[in-house]
Design an enzyme around this catalytic site. Structure first.
Site, short mmCIF file in Angstrom:
data_model
loop_
_atom_site.label_atom_id
_atom_site.label_comp_id
_atom_site.label_asym_id
_atom_site.label_seq_id
_atom_site.Cartn_x
_atom_site.Cartn_y
_atom_site.Cartn_z
N GLU A 314 0.84 -1.21 0.00
CA GLU A 314 0.00 0.00 0.00
C GLU A 314 0.87 1.25 0.00
OE1 GLU A 314 -2.25 -0.85 3.65
OE2 GLU A 314 -3.87 -1.61 2.40
N CYS A 410 -10.75 0.15 7.84
CA CYS A 410 -10.21 1.47 8.18
C CYS A 410 -10.91 2.59 7.41
CB CYS A 410 -8.71 1.52 7.93
SG CYS A 410 -8.21 0.99 6.28
ZN LIG Z 1 -8.31 2.63 4.74
#
Ligand SMILES: [Zn+2]
Length: 448
Positions: A314, A410
């Site tokens: 990421e 998240c």
């Molecule tokens: Zn996230």
């Protein structure tokens, strides 16, 4: 005083201050915020219940059978609850025509669960409370303990600003005092694998006036890059260890010339560093932040404002590595870029920061939630071919199609808290008057 995520101290060294009052009353953002208020935020408690987050809090409080154990695949499940509480608190602060009794009731219910789960010494992370106690503070790379603490602090500040009640703020202060007693020079000198505590400690300082929290935030900012995390242990998944840049432990912030590593980690760190610079007037830190923002904006930002182009870790890619169809561009990374950019706008008074915030809000951020407010994107590619699920991320299973929730959730509460607090990002004030940073019909006040 601003009823939003940033309330500068009186002596803050910034060019601008957030508007003292802000309301969005019409237009694109009013419509999106209405859906957030009427659909997304009210659905939050049920999503959190079904995902096990609330069961973890009840178990940590001793209100559930011990054998129920920790639910969820990640140690940071609590942070989803904290972020929802922050979102719902900003929503309460926003008022509006709709009666807010039900939302206020849900906020107090979940705040009560969080409060009851806190250990005697101020510790609060159910993953470790429900597992072997000895692992506390022993897994800085992947444990997310200070990350969760940071989200708790931000939720508590939002709750205090919205309601004036002390309950959740007292929980945050007990947690922050434990962190302060545990970490620092001559104590535990490592940092958390996921930045977030830095910006939260500065805001808790702003809310309480307790200087120790600002000092500790500054310590964490400068301690990172000293090799306390290094390349890290393997996270259990096959493949190479993430490497020190993944958590920005490869170089101190004030020496760095390029954004690197996990995008959300990098940008939460820079937002926290900007908060520290705002409150201390640290010119060296501020210069580094300008440099890093320029690197990000000129070489590592998609047209949508999305950042973190690589699926692998990421992370930010190399300069100009910005593939449209393989873009990762996590929704949280867009939000983190907005957090960072707004702080830089306040710090410097320059419009270019809010220009990028605008581009990100309308594109890389807005794509993260469906029009009906019920489904979410984690990954935001710029191009998706119809019925082609080959873009599905092999390890996380994240699809290019919006889904109701995630195993790693998240993003949804992060979107909720930004939309709920969005009026805060629209306008600022200085001695000359009011500055509008975004186009949004509303009422804005500065001064005082
Ligand atoms: Zn996230």
């Amino acid at each position: 005083m601003s009823t939003g995520p940033i309330r500068l101290s009186q002596g803050a060294h910034t060019a601008l201050r957030p508007a003292t009052a802000a309301r969005i009353t019409g237009g694109f953002w009013a419509a999106r915020r209405r859906v957030n208020a009427e659909v997304s935020v009210p659905q939050g408690p049920d999503r959190l219940e079904r995902a096990g987050n609330l069961a973890n809090l009840r178990a940590a409080a001793g209100a559930a059978p011990a054998q129920s154990g920790f639910r969820g695949d990640f140690p940071f499940q609590d942070s989803d609850v904290h972020k929802w509480l922050e979102a719902a608190s900003w929503q309460l602060a926003d008022g509006g025509e709709r009666p807010a009794e039900e939302l206020a009731r849900q906020v107090e219910r979940l705040a009560g669960l969080v409060t009851a789960a806190q250990a005697e010494d101020g510790y609060l992370q159910t993953h470790y409370q429900l597992g072997p106690d000895a692992r506390r503070w022993a897994e800085p790379h992947w444990g997310h303990e200070l990350y969760c603490a940071g989200h708790l602090l931000q939720a508590a500040v939002a709750h205090h600003r919205a309601t004036g009640a002390d309950g959740l703020l007292d929980v945050a202060v007990r947690c922050a005092d434990l962190v302060d007693a545990t970490f620092g020079p001559g104590r535990n000198e490592t940092v958390c694998g996921h930045p977030e505590i830095e910006t939260a400690l500065v805001e808790l300082y702003r809310e309480t006036g307790e200087r120790r929290y600002l000092d500790l935030a500054g310590y964490f900012v400068d301690r990172r890059g000293q090799g306390s995390l290094g390349d890290g242990p393997a996270d259990g998944s096959p493949g190479p260890r993430p490497g020190a840049a993944y958590w920005q432990d490869h170089i101190p912030v004030r020496e760095a010339t390029a954004v690197a590593g996990h995008a959300v980690r990098q940008l939460y760190l820079l937002a926290g560093a900007a908060d520290v610079a705002a409150e201390t007037g640290d010119a060296g830190l501020r210069d580094a932040l300008v440099r890093l923002w320029e690197d990000m904006t000129t070489t590592k930002t998609h047209l949508t404002g999305g950042v973190g182009s690589r699926h692998e870790l990421e992370s930010f890619g190399d300069a100009y590595e910005l593939p449209p169809d393989r873009a990762y561009a996590e929704t949280c990374a867009a939000i983190a870029a907005i957090h960072f950019g707004w702080r830089m706008a306040l710090l410097t008074g320059e419009s270019r920061y809010s220009d990028l915030v605008e581009r990100t809000l309308f594109n890389g951020f807005a794509s993260g939630v469906s029009i009906d407010g019920e489904r979410w994107l984690y990954v935001n590619p710029l191009q998706v071919r119809q019925d082609d699920d080959s873009r599905k991320d092999a390890t996380s299973g994240r699809s290019a199609h919006r889904t109701p929730w995630f195993r790693c959730a998240c993003c949804p509460p992060n979107v909720m808290r930004l939309l709920a607090s969005l009026p805060h990002y629209m306008a600022s004030g200085d001695a000359q008057g009011l500055q509008l940073h975004q186009y949004a019909s509303g009422s804005y006040e500065a001064g005082g």
